[in-house]
Design an enzyme around this catalytic site. Structure first.
Site, PDB file in Angstrom:
ATOM      1  N   SER A   1     -18.589  15.707 -55.924  1.00 50.19           N
ATOM      2  CA  SER A   1     -18.373  16.965 -55.200  1.00 50.19           C
ATOM      3  C   SER A   1     -18.188  18.122 -56.169  1.00 50.19           C
ATOM      4  O   SER A   1     -18.681  19.232 -55.933  1.00 50.19           O
ATOM      5  CB  SER A   1     -17.167  16.847 -54.265  1.00 50.19           C
ATOM      6  OG  SER A   1     -15.971  16.646 -54.993  1.00 50.19           O
TER       7      SER A   1
ATOM      8  N   GLY B   1     -18.312   8.896 -52.437  1.00 48.69           N
ATOM      9  CA  GLY B   1     -17.019   8.335 -52.823  1.00 48.69           C
ATOM     10  C   GLY B   1     -17.093   7.483 -54.065  1.00 48.69           C
ATOM     11  O   GLY B   1     -16.393   6.480 -54.198  1.00 48.69           O
ATOM     12  N   SER B   2     -17.929   7.881 -55.026  1.00 50.48           N
ATOM     13  CA  SER B   2     -18.196   7.043 -56.196  1.00 50.48           C
ATOM     14  C   SER B   2     -17.140   7.157 -57.286  1.00 50.48           C
ATOM     15  O   SER B   2     -17.105   6.333 -58.198  1.00 50.48           O
ATOM     16  CB  SER B   2     -19.560   7.403 -56.794  1.00 50.48           C
ATOM     17  OG  SER B   2     -19.564   8.754 -57.234  1.00 50.48           O
ATOM     18  N   GLY B   3     -16.304   8.194 -57.245  1.00 49.34           N
ATOM     19  CA  GLY B   3     -15.349   8.404 -58.323  1.00 49.34           C
ATOM     20  C   GLY B   3     -15.965   9.021 -59.552  1.00 49.34           C
ATOM     21  O   GLY B   3     -15.349   9.035 -60.628  1.00 49.34           O
ATOM     22  N   LEU B   4     -17.182   9.546 -59.434  1.00 52.50           N
ATOM     23  CA  LEU B   4     -17.896  10.136 -60.564  1.00 52.50           C
ATOM     24  C   LEU B   4     -17.843  11.658 -60.565  1.00 52.50           C
ATOM     25  O   LEU B   4     -18.542  12.301 -61.346  1.00 52.50           O
ATOM     26  CB  LEU B   4     -19.356   9.670 -60.563  1.00 52.50           C
ATOM     27  CG  LEU B   4     -19.576   8.160 -60.653  1.00 52.50           C
ATOM     28  CD1 LEU B   4     -21.068   7.830 -60.562  1.00 52.50           C
ATOM     29  CD2 LEU B   4     -18.986   7.584 -61.938  1.00 52.50           C
ATOM     30  N   GLY B   5     -17.014  12.241 -59.693  1.00 49.18           N
ATOM     31  CA  GLY B   5     -16.895  13.697 -59.647  1.00 49.18           C
ATOM     32  C   GLY B   5     -18.081  14.369 -59.002  1.00 49.18           C
ATOM     33  O   GLY B   5     -18.456  15.487 -59.379  1.00 49.18           O
TER      34      GLY B   5
ATOM     35  N   GLU C   1     -12.655  24.323 -54.399  1.00 50.94           N
ATOM     36  CA  GLU C   1     -12.053  23.146 -53.793  1.00 50.94           C
ATOM     37  C   GLU C   1     -10.561  23.338 -53.541  1.00 50.94           C
ATOM     38  O   GLU C   1     -10.059  23.016 -52.464  1.00 50.94           O
ATOM     39  CB  GLU C   1     -12.289  21.920 -54.677  1.00 50.94           C
ATOM     40  CG  GLU C   1     -13.755  21.525 -54.785  1.00 50.94           C
ATOM     41  CD  GLU C   1     -13.950  20.108 -55.285  1.00 50.94           C
ATOM     42  OE1 GLU C   1     -13.093  19.244 -54.979  1.00 50.94           O
ATOM     43  OE2 GLU C   1     -14.940  19.848 -55.986  1.00 50.94           O
TER      44      GLU C   1
ATOM     45  N   ASP D   1     -13.628  17.345 -63.780  1.00 53.10           N
ATOM     46  CA  ASP D   1     -14.941  17.082 -63.191  1.00 53.10           C
ATOM     47  C   ASP D   1     -15.861  18.294 -63.291  1.00 53.10           C
ATOM     48  O   ASP D   1     -17.044  18.178 -63.643  1.00 53.10           O
ATOM     49  CB  ASP D   1     -14.792  16.681 -61.726  1.00 53.10           C
ATOM     50  CG  ASP D   1     -14.016  15.395 -61.542  1.00 53.10           C
ATOM     51  OD1 ASP D   1     -13.734  14.721 -62.554  1.00 53.10           O
ATOM     52  OD2 ASP D   1     -13.683  15.073 -60.388  1.00 53.10           O
TER      53      ASP D   1
END
Length: 342
Positions: free
Chosen positions: A110, A104-108, A142, A154
């Protein structure tokens, strides 16, 4: 023979959200992002018995099936299963994944994992995919296979690597690598501070709320998205010109727009870390990705980045060291018998 792959995660500097439909398709979006040397990895071991074994090294989760066709979506390693399905992989294999970035880091992360998995699986096939094709397929996994809301920046970042200006609309994304100087890269690596807030977030929930606000023509949301698209263009210009002092106010403006999208984009923990960073030398910053937690990135006053790092660490933040990745998706092979790598 083992096939390995890796794909980098990204920091979005400006314009994030404008790559997400329906805004991107109706009005066109623009994003500037850069990839960093924090990676997602996939290791593929072919098997002769036709069986499939999938494993996440991060969560110690396993999936086993007699064949690829026996795999079902059930919430466990579904992204990997979707890649196997879409690429029509036949035959047995073991596939192990892991990621450097926190959840859940917000760094893309997944999206980068999807790119890495596709890269490894595609190495088994005669028809090779281009970087843009890998990114497009990872996005479809996705959105179409798993029903996860999101944009396209991303996957493109993970596949392409480097610093990019990306444009979105009712057409395939347009990517423009930014040929910045070595000095700009060095200065960015020195003065940007990346901090994990410790708060994992579900980006899909926030994205759906913002999408709904846009569809309802909520004035603050619509104005924020249009402004962020313009900020991406300005960030592109300041990077190309090497005028990095202009980056801080642009990050501040982008963060103000992010907060205007929906109340869930920020929270008390995030606000506290922003206050700490700004009191100790951060000139501007923003949340990465959808916000609501995850990582925050700050551009610091010259030679005060250590002050910012130490203050954030003392306040409970986790500092993530990084350099800028310039290569994007990479695949290689390892001979299990001799250990030779190529």
């Amino acid at each position: 023979m083992i096939i390995r792959s890796r794909a980098p995660v990204r920091i979005d500097l400006a314009g994030g959200w404008t790559d997400v439909p329906p805004f991107a398709e109706r009005e066109g979006g623009a994003v500037v992002n850069l990839t960093i040397n924090r990676y997602t990895y996939a290791s593929l071991h072919p098997r002769s018995d036709g069986a499939v074994r999938l494993r996440s090294a991060d969560y110690n989760t396993y999936v086993e099936a007699e064949t690829v066709r026996r795999l079902e979506y059930d919430g466990t390693l579904d992204l990997v299963k979707a890649a196997l399905k879409r690429l029509q992989i036949e035959g047995g294999l073991e596939l192990i994944t892991r990621a450097d970035a926190p959840p859940g880091s917000g760094l893309g992360t997944s999206a980068a994992l999807g790119v890495a998995v596709i890269g490894a699986l595609n190495a088994l096939q005669a028809e090779r995919l281009s970087a843009h094709e890998v990114a497009a397929l990872a996005n479809r996994l996705e959105v179409e296979e798993l029903g996860i809301a999101g944009g396209k920046q991303d996957q493109l970042a993970a596949a392409l690597g480097g610093i990019n200006y990306l444009e979105f609309g009712d057409h395939p994304p347009i990517s423009s690598p930014l040929p910045v100087s070595a000095g700009v890269i060095n200065e960015l690596e020195k003065r940007l501070v990346l901090c994990y807030s410790g708060v994992s977030r579900l980006s899909g929930d926030i994205i759906q709320r913002v999408q709904q606000a846009y569809l309802q023509n909520e004035p603050r949301t619509c104005a924020a998205l249009r402004t962020m698209r313009e900020l991406a263009r300005q960030v592109k210009s300041c990077l190309l010109a090497g005028e990095l002092e202009a980056l801080a106010p642009l990050l501040r403006d982008n963060w103000a727009c992010q907060q205007a999208l929906h109340p869930s984009v920020t929270n008390a923990d995030v606000a506290r870390l922003f206050a700490v960073a700004e009191a100790n030398g951060a000139l501007g910053g923003k949340a990465c990705g959808a916000g609501g937690g995850g990582c925050l990135v700050f551009f610091c006053e010259a030679d005060r980045e250590r002050d910012v790092r130490e203050a954030l660490r003392a306040a409970g933040g986790q500092i993530i060291d990084f350099n800028i990745d310039r290569f994007g998706l990479q695949t290689w092979r390892v001979d299990e018998t001799t250990g030779r790598v190529w």
